[in-house]
Scaffold this active site. Structure first.
Site, PDB file in Angstrom:
ATOM      1  N   TYR A 107       0.787  -1.333   0.074  1.00 56.93           N
ATOM      2  CA  TYR A 107      -0.134   0.097  -0.050  1.00 56.93           C
ATOM      3  C   TYR A 107       1.035   1.220  -0.090  1.00 56.93           C
ATOM      4  O   TYR A 107       1.464   1.536   0.848  1.00 56.93           O
ATOM      5  CB  TYR A 107      -0.927  -0.055   1.066  1.00 56.93           C
ATOM      6  CG  TYR A 107      -1.985   0.946   1.320  1.00 56.93           C
ATOM      7  CD1 TYR A 107      -2.282   1.689   0.267  1.00 56.93           C
ATOM      8  CD2 TYR A 107      -2.769   1.043   2.460  1.00 56.93           C
ATOM      9  CE1 TYR A 107      -3.014   2.788   0.435  1.00 56.93           C
ATOM     10  CE2 TYR A 107      -3.724   1.852   2.511  1.00 56.93           C
ATOM     11  CZ  TYR A 107      -4.089   2.520   1.786  1.00 56.93           C
ATOM     12  OH  TYR A 107      -5.011   3.583   1.783  1.00 56.93           O
ATOM     13  N   LYS A 138      -1.305  -1.239  -4.017  1.00 63.83           N
ATOM     14  CA  LYS A 138      -2.483  -0.435  -4.192  1.00 63.83           C
ATOM     15  C   LYS A 138      -1.851   0.977  -4.145  1.00 63.83           C
ATOM     16  O   LYS A 138      -1.028   1.197  -3.124  1.00 63.83           O
ATOM     17  CB  LYS A 138      -3.145  -0.489  -2.608  1.00 63.83           C
ATOM     18  CG  LYS A 138      -4.422   0.518  -2.867  1.00 63.83           C
ATOM     19  CD  LYS A 138      -5.209   0.783  -1.420  1.00 63.83           C
ATOM     20  CE  LYS A 138      -6.354   1.707  -1.448  1.00 63.83           C
ATOM     21  NZ  LYS A 138      -7.059   1.542  -0.101  1.00 63.83           N
TER      22      LYS A 138
END
Length: 296
Positions: free
Chosen positions: A140, A168
C-alpha cells in the site's frame, strides 16, 4: 482491452467500511450483510481493515472477528484482503499471522508510518512480512498518509519476492506506476478513484475503491466498458461518477466519514467525527443524480 498484468484479487475491489452499532461496538451482522451486497452488486473482492475500515481505531481481535464474519457471509470464492501494516514490524508480523489464520486470501501492508524510514528499511520491512506470510501481499503506497513513498526502484526489487504480487497505488505518479508495471509482474490497483480509468488504461489490474461502498455497480461499469473496447463509453461513465467521487474523497472529509454518511453502518470512531448536515445533504444529492444517470 484488458489489464496487462494479472489481477490476483479480482479487478473491482471495495475498501470496505467497518460497521459499528449505535453504541460504537463492532457490528458483525451488518458487516456480513454489507459485504454480501457489495459482492452481489459487482465487487470481485473486498479489502477489510484498511483506512476506510478504520483500522487505526479497531483492535486486533476486532480485525480477526471482522474477517471471519465476512468470510462466512461471502464464502470462499470471494477474495478477501485484510490490512495488517503499521509502524511496528513485530506487530505487523503478528497481525499477518492472525489474518492468515482467520482466512484472508491476501494482506494489505502499508508503508511504516510516522517514523519515515529510509528506502532500505522500507524494503526490509516488506520482505520481512512476505517471508513470514503464507499468503500474497498487496503493498500500500500512500505517502500522503504515511510520509514515506515506496520508490519505483524499491518496488522493482520487492517484486522479485514470490509473495509480493500487487500494489495499491495512491502515489499520484502515473509515470512511476507505468515504469514499475513495464518492468515487473506487479498488479497495480488504483487507490484513488479519479485515477481508476487512467491507471487501468495503462495496464493496471483494477481498483480498491472507497466509493464502491456506495456505488459498486457504477464504479465497475467504467472498467467493464473499457474491457469491451468502448473507450468513449468508459470515459462517459467515468465522468458521471466524478461529482460523487469529489464529494466523498476530496471535500476535506475522510472517505470513511462520507461513506458511512451514505450507508446505514453506525457511527465512525473518534477521533473521526460525523459529517454535518450540509455535507450529508450534498452527498445524498450527488448519489441520487449518479443513480438516476446510470439507471438501466
Amino acid at each position: 482491452m484488458t489489464a496487462l498484468t494479472p489481477a490476483p484479487f479480482g479487478r473491482t475491489l471495495c475498501a470496505m467500511i467497518t460497521p459499528f452499532t449505535a453504541a460504537g461496538d463492532l457490528d458483525l451482522d451488518a458487516a456480513g450483510q454489507h459485504a454480501s451486497r457489495l459482492v452481489a452488486e459487482g465487487c470481485d473482492g473486498l479489502v477489510l481493515s484498511g483506512t476506510t475500515g478504520e483500522s487505526p481505531a479497531t483492535t486486533d481481535a476486532e480485525k480477526s472477528a471482522l474477517l471471519r464474519a465476512v468470510r462466512e457471509a461471502v464464502g470462499d470464492a470471494v477474495p478477501l484482503v485484510t490490512g495488517v501494516g503499521g509502524p511496528d514490524t513485530r506487530h505487523t508480523l503478528r497481525l499477518a499471522r492472525e489474518a492468515e489464520e482467520a482466512g484472508a486470501d491476501g494482506l494489505l501492508v502499508v508503508t511504516p508510518y510516522y517514523s519515515r524510514p529510509q528506502q532500505s528499511a522500507v524494503e526490509m520491512y516488506f520482505n520481512r512480512v512476505a517471508d513470514a506470510a503464507g499468503i500474497p501481499l498487496m503493498l500500500y503506497d500512500i505517502p500522503g498518509r504515511t510520509g514515506t513513498r515506496i520508490e519505483p526502484e524499491t518496488l522493482l526489487r520487492l517484486a522479485e519476492h514470490p509473495r509480493i504480487v500487487a500494489v495499491k497505488d495512491c502515489s499520484y505518479d502515473l509515470l512511476g506506476a507505468t515504469k514499475v508495471m513495464s518492468r515487473s509482474s506487479l498488479a497495480y490497483y488504483s487507490g484513488s478513484e479519479e485515477l481508476n480509468l487512467p491507471l487501468y488504461a495503462l495496464g493496471g489490474a483494477g481498483y480498491v475503491s472507497t466509493v464502491a461502498n456506495v456505488a459498486p455497480r457504477q464504479m465497475r461499469a467504467v472498467l467493464d466498458a473499457f474491457d469491451t473496447g468502448d473507450t468513449a463509453g468508459a470515459a462517459r461513465l467515468n465522468e458521471l461518477t466524478i461529482e460523487l467521487v469529489e464529494l466523498m474523497m476530496a471535500s476535506g472529509l475522510p472517505g470513511t466519514v462520507t461513506a458511512k454518511t451514505l450507508l446505514v453502518a453506525g457511527p465512525v470512531r473518534e477521533p473521526l467525527q460525523p459529517a454535518g448536515e450540509e455535507a450529508a445533504a450534498a452527498l445524498r444529492d450527488a448519489r441520487t443524480r449518479l443513480f438516476a444517470a446510470t439507471a438501466e
